[in-house]
Design an enzyme around this catalytic site. Structure first.
Site, PDB file in Angstrom:
ATOM      1  N   TYR A 144       0.769  -1.094   0.064  1.00 15.23           N
ATOM      2  CA  TYR A 144       0.331  -0.199   0.597  1.00 15.23           C
ATOM      3  C   TYR A 144       0.762   1.118   0.343  1.00 15.23           C
ATOM      4  O   TYR A 144       0.823   1.890  -0.909  1.00 15.23           O
ATOM      5  CB  TYR A 144      -0.767   0.000   0.778  1.00 15.23           C
ATOM      6  CG  TYR A 144      -1.623   1.068   0.975  1.00 15.23           C
ATOM      7  CD1 TYR A 144      -2.784   1.203   0.440  1.00 15.23           C
ATOM      8  CD2 TYR A 144      -2.075   2.016   2.040  1.00 15.23           C
ATOM      9  CE1 TYR A 144      -4.184   2.280   1.201  1.00 15.23           C
ATOM     10  CE2 TYR A 144      -2.515   2.985   2.667  1.00 15.23           C
ATOM     11  CZ  TYR A 144      -3.914   2.478   1.695  1.00 15.23           C
ATOM     12  OH  TYR A 144      -4.833   4.442   1.576  1.00 15.23           O
ATOM     13  N   LYS A 148       1.671   3.781  -2.781  1.00 15.99           N
ATOM     14  CA  LYS A 148       1.145   4.825  -3.372  1.00 15.99           C
ATOM     15  C   LYS A 148       2.201   5.981  -3.396  1.00 15.99           C
ATOM     16  O   LYS A 148       2.272   7.502  -3.724  1.00 15.99           O
ATOM     17  CB  LYS A 148       0.418   5.486  -2.053  1.00 15.99           C
ATOM     18  CG  LYS A 148      -1.185   4.571  -1.810  1.00 15.99           C
ATOM     19  CD  LYS A 148      -2.050   5.832  -1.973  1.00 15.99           C
ATOM     20  CE  LYS A 148      -3.069   5.148  -1.938  1.00 15.99           C
ATOM     21  NZ  LYS A 148      -4.446   5.540  -2.775  1.00 15.99           N
ATOM     22  N   ASN A 173      -6.297   9.397   8.506  1.00 12.97           N
ATOM     23  CA  ASN A 173      -7.654   8.394   8.724  1.00 12.97           C
ATOM     24  C   ASN A 173      -8.703   9.394   8.687  1.00 12.97           C
ATOM     25  O   ASN A 173      -9.228  10.596   9.193  1.00 12.97           O
ATOM     26  CB  ASN A 173      -6.726   8.183  10.587  1.00 12.97           C
ATOM     27  CG  ASN A 173      -6.310   7.126   9.550  1.00 12.97           C
ATOM     28  OD1 ASN A 173      -4.968   7.851  10.286  1.00 12.97           O
ATOM     29  ND2 ASN A 173      -6.113   5.931  10.899  1.00 12.97           N
ATOM     30  N   VAL A 186      -9.708   1.327  12.919  1.00 18.45           N
ATOM     31  CA  VAL A 186     -10.778   1.295  14.572  1.00 18.45           C
ATOM     32  C   VAL A 186     -11.201   2.298  14.394  1.00 18.45           C
ATOM     33  O   VAL A 186     -12.085   2.010  15.276  1.00 18.45           O
ATOM     34  CB  VAL A 186      -8.839   2.125  14.802  1.00 18.45           C
ATOM     35  CG1 VAL A 186      -8.946   3.757  14.474  1.00 18.45           C
ATOM     36  CG2 VAL A 186      -9.462   2.551  16.753  1.00 18.45           C
ATOM     37  N   ARG A 210      -3.349   8.756  16.107  1.00 17.51           N
ATOM     38  CA  ARG A 210      -3.949   8.675  15.224  1.00 17.51           C
ATOM     39  C   ARG A 210      -4.807  10.423  15.286  1.00 17.51           C
ATOM     40  O   ARG A 210      -5.295  10.249  16.230  1.00 17.51           O
ATOM     41  CB  ARG A 210      -4.780   7.610  14.321  1.00 17.51           C
ATOM     42  CG  ARG A 210      -3.813   6.163  13.977  1.00 17.51           C
ATOM     43  CD  ARG A 210      -2.998   6.554  13.278  1.00 17.51           C
ATOM     44  NE  ARG A 210      -2.534   5.617  13.149  1.00 17.51           N
ATOM     45  CZ  ARG A 210      -2.107   4.610  13.591  1.00 17.51           C
ATOM     46  NH1 ARG A 210      -1.284   4.704  14.333  1.00 17.51           N
ATOM     47  NH2 ARG A 210      -0.942   3.706  13.299  1.00 17.51           N
ATOM     48  N   ARG A 274       0.268   9.742  13.828  1.00 19.14           N
ATOM     49  CA  ARG A 274       0.301  10.339  13.021  1.00 19.14           C
ATOM     50  C   ARG A 274      -0.834  11.592  13.175  1.00 19.14           C
ATOM     51  O   ARG A 274      -1.201  11.090  14.167  1.00 19.14           O
ATOM     52  CB  ARG A 274      -0.191   9.201  12.487  1.00 19.14           C
ATOM     53  CG  ARG A 274      -0.312   9.500  10.674  1.00 19.14           C
ATOM     54  CD  ARG A 274      -1.659   8.697   9.932  1.00 19.14           C
ATOM     55  NE  ARG A 274      -0.598   7.774   9.915  1.00 19.14           N
ATOM     56  CZ  ARG A 274      -1.304   6.065   9.372  1.00 19.14           C
ATOM     57  NH1 ARG A 274      -2.356   6.315   9.285  1.00 19.14           N
ATOM     58  NH2 ARG A 274      -0.747   5.465   9.202  1.00 19.14           N
TER      59      ARG A 274
HETATM   60  P1  NAD Z   1     -12.901   1.916   0.066  1.00 18.84           P
HETATM   61  O1  NAD Z   1     -12.090   0.521   0.165  1.00 18.84           O
HETATM   62  O2  NAD Z   1     -13.841   2.315   0.686  1.00 18.84           O
HETATM   63  O3  NAD Z   1     -12.955   2.796  -1.101  1.00 18.84           O
HETATM   64  C1  NAD Z   1     -11.733   2.275  -2.187  1.00 18.84           C
HETATM   65  C2  NAD Z   1     -12.930   1.744  -3.374  1.00 18.84           C
HETATM   66  O4  NAD Z   1     -11.818   1.210  -4.822  1.00 18.84           O
HETATM   67  C3  NAD Z   1     -13.799   0.487  -3.161  1.00 18.84           C
HETATM   68  O5  NAD Z   1     -15.392   0.972  -3.597  1.00 18.84           O
HETATM   69  C4  NAD Z   1     -13.280  -0.247  -4.479  1.00 18.84           C
HETATM   70  O6  NAD Z   1     -14.395  -1.022  -4.491  1.00 18.84           O
HETATM   71  C5  NAD Z   1     -12.683   0.194  -5.210  1.00 18.84           C
HETATM   72  N1  NAD Z   1     -11.160  -0.645  -5.862  1.00 18.84           N
HETATM   73  C6  NAD Z   1     -10.500  -1.187  -4.817  1.00 18.84           C
HETATM   74  N2  NAD Z   1      -9.657  -1.704  -6.497  1.00 18.84           N
HETATM   75  C7  NAD Z   1      -9.959  -1.145  -7.635  1.00 18.84           C
HETATM   76  C8  NAD Z   1     -10.065  -1.497  -8.303  1.00 18.84           C
HETATM   77  N3  NAD Z   1      -8.805  -2.033  -9.051  1.00 18.84           N
HETATM   78  N4  NAD Z   1     -10.512  -0.752 -10.150  1.00 18.84           N
HETATM   79  C9  NAD Z   1     -11.554  -0.146  -9.307  1.00 18.84           C
HETATM   80  N5  NAD Z   1     -11.816   0.527  -8.339  1.00 18.84           N
HETATM   81  C10 NAD Z   1     -10.819  -0.395  -7.593  1.00 18.84           C
HETATM   82  O7  NAD Z   1     -11.494   3.228   1.071  1.00 18.84           O
HETATM   83  P2  NAD Z   1     -11.939   4.461   1.480  1.00 18.84           P
HETATM   84  O8  NAD Z   1     -11.296   4.796   2.624  1.00 18.84           O
HETATM   85  O9  NAD Z   1     -13.045   4.934   0.613  1.00 18.84           O
HETATM   86  O10 NAD Z   1     -10.602   4.932   0.004  1.00 18.84           O
HETATM   87  C11 NAD Z   1     -10.637   5.800  -0.845  1.00 18.84           C
HETATM   88  C12 NAD Z   1      -8.968   6.706  -1.403  1.00 18.84           C
HETATM   89  O11 NAD Z   1      -9.074   6.807  -0.205  1.00 18.84           O
HETATM   90  C13 NAD Z   1      -7.806   4.631  -1.207  1.00 18.84           C
HETATM   91  O12 NAD Z   1      -7.562   5.559  -2.455  1.00 18.84           O
HETATM   92  C14 NAD Z   1      -7.220   5.187  -0.112  1.00 18.84           C
HETATM   93  O13 NAD Z   1      -6.556   4.780  -0.778  1.00 18.84           O
HETATM   94  C15 NAD Z   1      -7.434   6.974   0.083  1.00 18.84           C
HETATM   95  N6  NAD Z   1      -7.419   7.023   1.805  1.00 18.84           N
HETATM   96  C16 NAD Z   1      -8.689   6.890   2.301  1.00 18.84           C
HETATM   97  C17 NAD Z   1      -7.432   7.448   3.286  1.00 18.84           C
HETATM   98  C18 NAD Z   1      -9.130   6.792   4.992  1.00 18.84           C
HETATM   99  O14 NAD Z   1      -8.797   7.244   6.158  1.00 18.84           O
HETATM  100  N7  NAD Z   1     -10.113   6.018   4.197  1.00 18.84           N
HETATM  101  C19 NAD Z   1      -6.876   7.919   3.923  1.00 18.84           C
HETATM  102  C20 NAD Z   1      -5.616   7.582   3.118  1.00 18.84           C
HETATM  103  C21 NAD Z   1      -5.979   7.836   1.584  1.00 18.84           C
HETATM  104  N1  UDP Z   2      -7.124  -0.927  16.146  1.00 18.57           N
HETATM  105  C1  UDP Z   2      -6.804  -0.820  16.863  1.00 18.57           C
HETATM  106  N2  UDP Z   2      -7.839  -1.492  17.319  1.00 18.57           N
HETATM  107  C2  UDP Z   2      -8.592  -2.083  15.861  1.00 18.57           C
HETATM  108  C3  UDP Z   2      -8.420  -1.374  14.863  1.00 18.57           C
HETATM  109  C4  UDP Z   2      -6.927  -0.639  14.494  1.00 18.57           C
HETATM  110  O1  UDP Z   2      -6.463  -0.864  18.157  1.00 18.57           O
HETATM  111  O2  UDP Z   2      -9.700  -2.824  16.543  1.00 18.57           O
HETATM  112  C5  UDP Z   2      -5.291   0.339  15.610  1.00 18.57           C
HETATM  113  C6  UDP Z   2      -4.367   0.035  14.371  1.00 18.57           C
HETATM  114  O3  UDP Z   2      -3.018  -1.399  15.107  1.00 18.57           O
HETATM  115  C7  UDP Z   2      -3.708   1.292  14.168  1.00 18.57           C
HETATM  116  C8  UDP Z   2      -4.869   2.619  14.375  1.00 18.57           C
HETATM  117  O4  UDP Z   2      -5.852   1.370  14.941  1.00 18.57           O
HETATM  118  O5  UDP Z   2      -2.575   2.081  15.377  1.00 18.57           O
HETATM  119  C9  UDP Z   2      -5.030   2.917  13.199  1.00 18.57           C
HETATM  120  O6  UDP Z   2      -5.833   1.723  12.547  1.00 18.57           O
HETATM  121  P1  UDP Z   2      -6.349   1.726  11.185  1.00 18.57           P
HETATM  122  O7  UDP Z   2      -6.241  -0.017  10.517  1.00 18.57           O
HETATM  123  O8  UDP Z   2      -7.481   2.224  10.832  1.00 18.57           O
HETATM  124  O9  UDP Z   2      -5.644   2.643  10.144  1.00 18.57           O
HETATM  125  P2  UDP Z   2      -4.089   3.049  10.069  1.00 18.57           P
HETATM  126  O10 UDP Z   2      -3.624   1.663  11.014  1.00 18.57           O
HETATM  127  O11 UDP Z   2      -4.199   2.601   8.954  1.00 18.57           O
HETATM  128  O12 UDP Z   2      -3.955   4.523   9.977  1.00 18.57           O
END
Ligand code: NAD
Ligand code: UDP
Length: 309
Positions: A144, A148, A173, A186, A210, A274
């Site tokens: 991942y 990215k 997040n 989380v 976070r 973070r």
């Molecule tokens: P999500 O998993 O709900 O959404 C991702 C979407 O992309 C899903 O609908 C999935 O079906 C689709 N997808 C995955 N692989 C695909 C492919 N190969 N072709 C077409 N569609 C595909 O996640 P999200 O939280 O909505 O995240 C959206 C974007 O934002 C992602 O790129 C993620 O990396 C980025 N992002 C999210 C967060 C967060 O906290 N939610 C943080 C940082 C970055």
């Molecule tokens: N986490 C946790 N319990 C859970 C899920 C996540 O303690 O049931 C912690 C995880 O280890 C991390 C933080 O919460 O330190 C955020 O996790 P998340 O998967 O939401 O996002 P990311 O690690 O990608 O920031």
């Protein structure tokens, strides 16, 4: 009216963005392979003449005439992106090459949903955009993080070499309604566990931190970024920092839950701290979050109450 392509449009953030841009009078192509997204997230938009849903995988080429592209397609939660790590990195790298090719052909502006994960386990706190990060290139999160990072590299190379108009959002997040109940993040885990009075699973000591941004604020930031003229990465997140243990206590309090807190093994390479520095977003986009964590969590709890009934 703009023609806007949103990849990952049926996902958590993508569905909110699709809804918002549709309501603002644009023509939306919502493209998704439904790996982690769901038709339920956008069912209320289907039938609108200005909304088109396309099942497509972005590792394959896609052709359309559009003015803007939001590239959100990529599983975002650790359990989902680690399920098939090779596919995850293909989605980030081959996917952005396909989308940049499309942007180049139709002279569209393209926004990449990048992530705070590009900072890895950061040694600078809070994280500023100039920081290059501290990422393990061979660990279980690398598919991942490095995918990215490579996507950001490609964005800048297409910009320098082919004059593609780019925007890069480093998203921290983000949470809110329509997070997948099973995605292991989380916020969804803790709320669902608390609502079911099941043990709250804190990984490690819970001292890792976070900062949590409500999805409506994030969507505002993404749209502002797309419509400005700044081409380097911009952090988007809500700077209030929580330890995971304090966050568990907050969720228990806000749900009036009887859940106990239990401690489980910390996943490998889990970042210790973070928090975004959003000075740049304030300056370039005139953007900052407006929804407090308690307000946003309340709405998210209400959503999960309807889902688990
Ligand atoms: P999500 O998993 O709900 O959404 C991702 C979407 O992309 C899903 O609908 C999935 O079906 C689709 N997808 C995955 N692989 C695909 C492919 N190969 N072709 C077409 N569609 C595909 O996640 P999200 O939280 O909505 O995240 C959206 C974007 O934002 C992602 O790129 C993620 O990396 C980025 N992002 C999210 C967060 C967060 O906290 N939610 C943080 C940082 C970055
Ligand atoms: N986490 C946790 N319990 C859970 C899920 C996540 O303690 O049931 C912690 C995880 O280890 C991390 C933080 O919460 O330190 C955020 O996790 P998340 O998967 O939401 O996002 P990311 O690690 O990608 O920031």
């Amino acid at each position: 009216m703009k023609r806007i392509l949103i990849t990952g449009g049926a996902g958590f953030i993508g569905s909110h963005l699709s809804e918002r841009l549709l309501n603002e009078g644009n023509d939306i192509i919502c493209l998704d392979n439904f790996f982690t997204g769901s038709k339920d997230n956008i069912r209320h938009l289907i039938g609108n003449n200005h909304f088109e849903l396309v099942r497509h995988d972005i590792i394959n080429e896609y052709l359309a005439e559009v003015d803007q592209i939001y590239n959100l397609a990529c599983p975002a939660s650790p359990i989902h992106y680690q399920y098939n790590p090779i596919k995850t990195i293909k989605t980030s790298v081959m996917g952005i090459i396909n989308m940049l090719g499309l942007a180049k052909r139709c002279k569209a502006t393209i926004l990449q949903a990048s992530t705070s994960e590009i900072y890895g386990n950061p040694q600078i706190h809070p994280q500023v955009e100039e920081y290059w990060g501290n990422v393990n290139p061979i660990g279980i999160r690398s598919c991942y993080d490095e995918g990215k990072r490579c996507a950001e590299t490609l964005m800048l190379d297409y910009h320098r070499q082919n004059k593609v108009d780019i925007r890069i959002a480093r998203i921290f997040n983000t949470y809110g309604p329509r997070m997948a109940i099973n995605d292991g993040r989380v916020v969804s885990n803790f709320i669902v566990q608390a609502l079911k009075n099941e043990p709250i699973t804190v990984y490690g000591t819970g001292n890792q931190t976070r900062a949590f941004c409500y999805v409506d604020d994030l969507v505002d930031g993404l749209i502002k970024l797309m419509n400005c003229d700044y081409t380097l990465p911009v952090n988007l997140g809500n700077p209030g920092e929580y330890t995971i243990l304090d966050f568990a206590k907050l969720i228990i309090k806000m749900t009036n839950s009887n859940s106990e807190i239990i401690f489980k093994e910390l996943p490998k390479d889990d970042p210790v701290q973070r928090e975004p520095d959003i000075t740049l977003a304030k300056e370039k986009l005139n953007w900052q979050p407006t929804v407090s964590v308690t307000e946003g969590i309340k709405k998210t709890i209400e959503y999960f109450e309807t889902v688990i009934k």
